[in-house]
Design a protein around this motif. Structure first.
Motif, mmCIF file in Angstrom:
data_model
loop_
_atom_site.group_PDB
_atom_site.id
_atom_site.type_symbol
_atom_site.label_atom_id
_atom_site.label_comp_id
_atom_site.label_asym_id
_atom_site.label_seq_id
_atom_site.Cartn_x
_atom_site.Cartn_y
_atom_site.Cartn_z
ATOM 1 N N GLU A 8 0.837 -1.193 0.000
ATOM 2 C CA GLU A 8 0.000 0.000 0.000
ATOM 3 C C GLU A 8 0.873 1.245 0.000
ATOM 4 N N LEU A 9 0.359 2.284 -0.637
ATOM 5 C CA LEU A 9 1.021 3.583 -0.688
ATOM 6 C C LEU A 9 0.179 4.560 0.118
ATOM 7 N N GLU A 73 5.255 10.284 1.675
ATOM 8 C CA GLU A 73 4.851 9.017 1.085
ATOM 9 C C GLU A 73 5.515 7.863 1.816
ATOM 10 N N VAL A 75 5.463 3.457 1.667
ATOM 11 C CA VAL A 75 5.011 2.212 1.054
ATOM 12 C C VAL A 75 5.376 1.066 1.982
ATOM 13 N N LYS A 101 -3.464 1.033 -3.462
ATOM 14 C CA LYS A 101 -2.673 -0.170 -3.680
ATOM 15 C C LYS A 101 -1.418 0.197 -4.463
ATOM 16 N N ALA A 102 -0.340 -0.503 -4.146
ATOM 17 C CA ALA A 102 0.927 -0.296 -4.844
ATOM 18 C C ALA A 102 1.522 -1.655 -5.181
ATOM 19 N N THR A 103 2.114 -1.744 -6.339
ATOM 20 C CA THR A 103 2.832 -2.947 -6.740
ATOM 21 C C THR A 103 4.319 -2.666 -6.598
#
Length: 113
Positions: A8-9, A73, A75, A101-103
């Protein structure tokens, strides 16, 4: 430390002069993230922006560059981000917090060599 591919970001939008208990809020957020073992945090200083009060903040030469927007930010895993949110709710008096969501493609550090 490894991060899973699905993470997650967290973004925190505040003012550069925002404080909590007499300390700069963006510094406190970074310190808290480190203290809680999150993967990392980055602070960006904006040159122009406005928030909920619609007051424009700018870094133009003829104005004092106070109150510029700042974005923090972070992550990490959903669990670690979720653990930070109640504290953020307590310390942020004015601002915006978003989550998406973050990849994770790459997360590595130099092993001293």
């Amino acid at each position: 430390m490894n991060l899973p591919r699905e993470a997650e970001l967290l973004r925190v939008f505040i003012g550069e002069g925002d404080k909590y208990d007499g300390r700069l809020l963006y510094e406190l957020i970074v310190e808290k993230a480190r203290e809680q073992g999150l993967a990392g945090a980055t602070v960006y200083r904006g040159i122009l922006g406005f928030g909920a009060n619609s007051r424009v903040h700018t870094s133009k030469v003829l104005r004092l560059s106070e109150g510029l927007p700042v974005v923090v930010e972070i992550v990490d895993t959903s669990e670690k981000i979720q653990a930070l949110l109640p504290w953020l709710d307590e310390v942020i008096r004015e601002g915006l917090v978003t989550l998406e969501k973050a990849t994770v493609i790459v997360y590595r550090h130099n092993h001293g060599g």
